[in-house]
Scaffold this active site. Structure first.
Site, short mmCIF file in Angstrom:
data_model
loop_
_atom_site.label_atom_id
_atom_site.label_comp_id
_atom_site.label_asym_id
_atom_site.label_seq_id
_atom_site.Cartn_x
_atom_site.Cartn_y
_atom_site.Cartn_z
N GLY A 1 -6.28 23.40 -18.53
CA GLY A 1 -5.40 23.31 -17.37
C GLY A 1 -5.69 24.34 -16.31
O GLY A 1 -6.48 25.24 -16.48
N SER A 2 -5.06 24.21 -15.19
CA SER A 2 -5.14 25.13 -14.05
C SER A 2 -4.78 24.35 -12.80
O SER A 2 -3.79 23.65 -12.79
CB SER A 2 -6.52 25.78 -13.93
OG SER A 2 -6.47 26.82 -12.98
N ARG A 3 -5.63 24.44 -11.76
CA ARG A 3 -5.31 23.71 -10.55
C ARG A 3 -6.58 23.26 -9.85
O ARG A 3 -7.66 23.84 -10.02
CB ARG A 3 -4.46 24.56 -9.61
CG ARG A 3 -5.17 25.70 -8.97
CD ARG A 3 -4.24 26.53 -8.07
NE ARG A 3 -3.52 25.72 -7.11
CZ ARG A 3 -2.18 25.65 -7.05
NH1 ARG A 3 -1.43 26.35 -7.88
NH2 ARG A 3 -1.60 24.91 -6.16
N ILE B 1 -10.08 25.61 -9.77
CA ILE B 1 -9.64 27.00 -9.85
C ILE B 1 -9.22 27.33 -11.28
O ILE B 1 -8.38 26.65 -11.87
CB ILE B 1 -8.47 27.27 -8.89
CG1 ILE B 1 -8.84 26.85 -7.47
CG2 ILE B 1 -8.08 28.75 -8.92
CD1 ILE B 1 -7.68 26.90 -6.49
#
Length: 223
Positions: free
Chosen positions: A182-184, A152
């Site tokens: 970055g993120s998830r 995501i």
């Protein structure tokens, strides 16, 4: 020892210093150091037991961590692509800080049977943004059932890279993609899996065991 490309960049950055342009040289060194930190890709050694499921993403630096573990139903976004029979699953969601390793790894061994990239927005990835943010789904078929990995994008992370294609076989721990800055990553497992981590855990992609396949168990309590 620095990789050849990094050594070359460091050599280039020293040129302004030799001619007295110290500010430019320091700036170049800073940028190179950041890029080396961000694009690092250390080797990881997965566990040998075939029924173990490992973390697909790092969540070890600063705010990076597993921040959601819950049961999700058939109405959860993209879950119908993972479980076409309409069943639900178990969600383990990892927030990746900009300082974590950003390479994502296969949580299980199996065949990549489906991939899908969905365009969307770039909101902060800490909120429930799966329905709106840009995302990429990779479904891996195993002897125990299908497993989904959802990359995501977030407010800072605006590019998702997928390394694998439909029809390929992956081994647990193989590199399957990357989310820049970055993120998830959401890991969606069959309902009969046994979760072995807790909210707040800080996993290492490719090594940390997060769950175990348990085909003899019909339901697992998720807190």
């Amino acid at each position: 020892m620095l990789p050849k490309r990094a050594s070359f960049l460091v050599s280039v950055a020293t040129i302004p210093l030799l001619f007295g342009y110290h500010a430019i040289g320091i700036l170049m060194f800073t940028v190179i150091a950041f890029m080396m930190q961000f694009f690092r890709d250390p080797d990881r050694i997965p566990p040998s037991d075939e029924d173990l499921i490992i973390a697909p993403a790092d969540g070890r630096r600063l705010s990076g961590k597993i921040d959601r573990i819950e049961r999700v139903g058939s109405d959860y976004p993209l879950i119908d692509r993972i479980f076409p029979d309409g069943s639900g699953g178990i969600l383990i969601s990892t927030f990746m800080s900009p300082f974590d390793v950003h390479v994502n790894r296969a949580p299980v061994s199996g065949k990549v049977i489906y991939t899908e990239h969905v365009d969307g927005r770039f909101q902060v990835a800490r909120s429930r943004v799966l329905t709106e943010n840009e995302k990429n789904l990779i479904v891996i078929k195993t002897d125990y059932g299908n497993v989904g990995v959802i990359q995501i994008a977030g407010f800072v992370a605006r590019r998702i890279v997928q390394y694998v294609k439909e029809g390929e076989y992956v081994e647990r721990g193989d590199r399957i993609g990357m989310i820049r800055f970055g993120s998830r990553v959401d890991l969606v497992l069959p309902e009969n899996c046994e979760v072995l981590v807790k909210t707040g855990s800080r996993p290492m992609a490719g090594e940390t065991v997060v769950a175990r396949f348990n085909p003899g168990k019909k339901r697992v309590n998720v807190q």
